[in-house]
Design a protein around this motif. Sequence first.
Motif, PDB file in Angstrom:
ATOM      1  N   THR A 195      -6.253   2.099   4.973  1.00 29.27           N
ATOM      2  CA  THR A 195      -5.835   1.580   6.270  1.00 29.27           C
ATOM      3  C   THR A 195      -7.052  -0.026   6.072  1.00 29.27           C
ATOM      4  O   THR A 195      -6.745  -0.801   7.410  1.00 29.27           O
ATOM      5  N   SER A 196      -7.874   0.158   5.149  1.00 28.17           N
ATOM      6  CA  SER A 196      -8.535  -1.539   5.354  1.00 28.17           C
ATOM      7  C   SER A 196      -7.632  -2.673   5.086  1.00 28.17           C
ATOM      8  O   SER A 196      -7.093  -2.642   4.086  1.00 28.17           O
ATOM      9  N   GLY A 197      -7.971  -3.075   5.969  1.00 26.74           N
ATOM     10  CA  GLY A 197      -7.641  -4.482   6.307  1.00 26.74           C
ATOM     11  C   GLY A 197      -5.612  -4.601   6.400  1.00 26.74           C
ATOM     12  O   GLY A 197      -5.004  -5.598   6.055  1.00 26.74           O
ATOM     13  N   LEU A 198      -5.041  -3.781   7.158  1.00 23.97           N
ATOM     14  CA  LEU A 198      -4.102  -3.281   7.571  1.00 23.97           C
ATOM     15  C   LEU A 198      -3.740  -4.100   9.265  1.00 23.97           C
ATOM     16  O   LEU A 198      -4.564  -3.674   9.862  1.00 23.97           O
ATOM     17  N   ASP A 199      -2.707  -4.438   9.659  1.00 22.79           N
ATOM     18  CA  ASP A 199      -2.809  -4.431  10.425  1.00 22.79           C
ATOM     19  C   ASP A 199      -2.474  -2.766  11.676  1.00 22.79           C
ATOM     20  O   ASP A 199      -1.939  -1.933  11.416  1.00 22.79           O
TER      21      ASP A 199
ATOM     22  N   ARG B  31       0.671  -0.770  -0.038  1.00 24.38           N
ATOM     23  CA  ARG B  31       0.346   0.326  -0.022  1.00 24.38           C
ATOM     24  C   ARG B  31       1.147   1.356  -0.032  1.00 24.38           C
ATOM     25  O   ARG B  31       0.666   2.183  -0.786  1.00 24.38           O
ATOM     26  N   ARG B  32       2.073   1.013   0.515  1.00 26.14           N
ATOM     27  CA  ARG B  32       3.015   2.032   1.037  1.00 26.14           C
ATOM     28  C   ARG B  32       3.308   2.657  -0.463  1.00 26.14           C
ATOM     29  O   ARG B  32       3.985   3.796  -0.748  1.00 26.14           O
TER      30      ARG B  32
ATOM     31  N   ARG C  44       1.744   3.730  10.636  1.00 28.84           N
ATOM     32  CA  ARG C  44       2.369   4.101   9.697  1.00 28.84           C
ATOM     33  C   ARG C  44       1.978   4.824   8.684  1.00 28.84           C
ATOM     34  O   ARG C  44       2.646   5.976   8.181  1.00 28.84           O
ATOM     35  N   TYR C  45       0.561   4.513   8.379  1.00 27.99           N
ATOM     36  CA  TYR C  45       0.194   5.147   7.251  1.00 27.99           C
ATOM     37  C   TYR C  45      -0.773   6.326   6.900  1.00 27.99           C
ATOM     38  O   TYR C  45      -0.514   7.211   6.960  1.00 27.99           O
TER      39      TYR C  45
END
Length: 128
Positions: free
Chosen positions: A84-88, A63-64, A94-95
């Motif tokens: 940030t959907s689906g990110l830990d 994603r980044r 961080r995002y």
Amino acid sequence: MDYPSHATGLDLVLSGYHASIGVYGHQVYEPRHLARARQVFESVGLRRLEDRPLGTFSTGKQRRCLLARVLVHDPEVLVFNEPTSGLDPQACFRYRDILRGLMAGGKTVLLVTHHLHEIPPKSPAWCC
């Protein structure tokens, strides 16, 4: 992500110049393009991964990397839909830090989210 898993992170960022899915021999990249791609790759915290295949990246790193692909053009306005959907949790933080940095650098960020905690603090203007 619909991108060849063997392509490198830097390939993905460079492909933003031609809006292509992949880097091809007929595409020309000047030294300034390569320098800018490396600069934005570093700005999203991925510089040391530029030569690694995308297939080895976590979802957050992918994603980044996609964000870096957009940033090569230095857009004034960025629109995010549930970025940030689906990110830990760590990747979410961080995002969000990256978004805050973009805003601090003068970028206009339009963020669509269902999670109020994802709205970066001290936003100059916001709406819900």
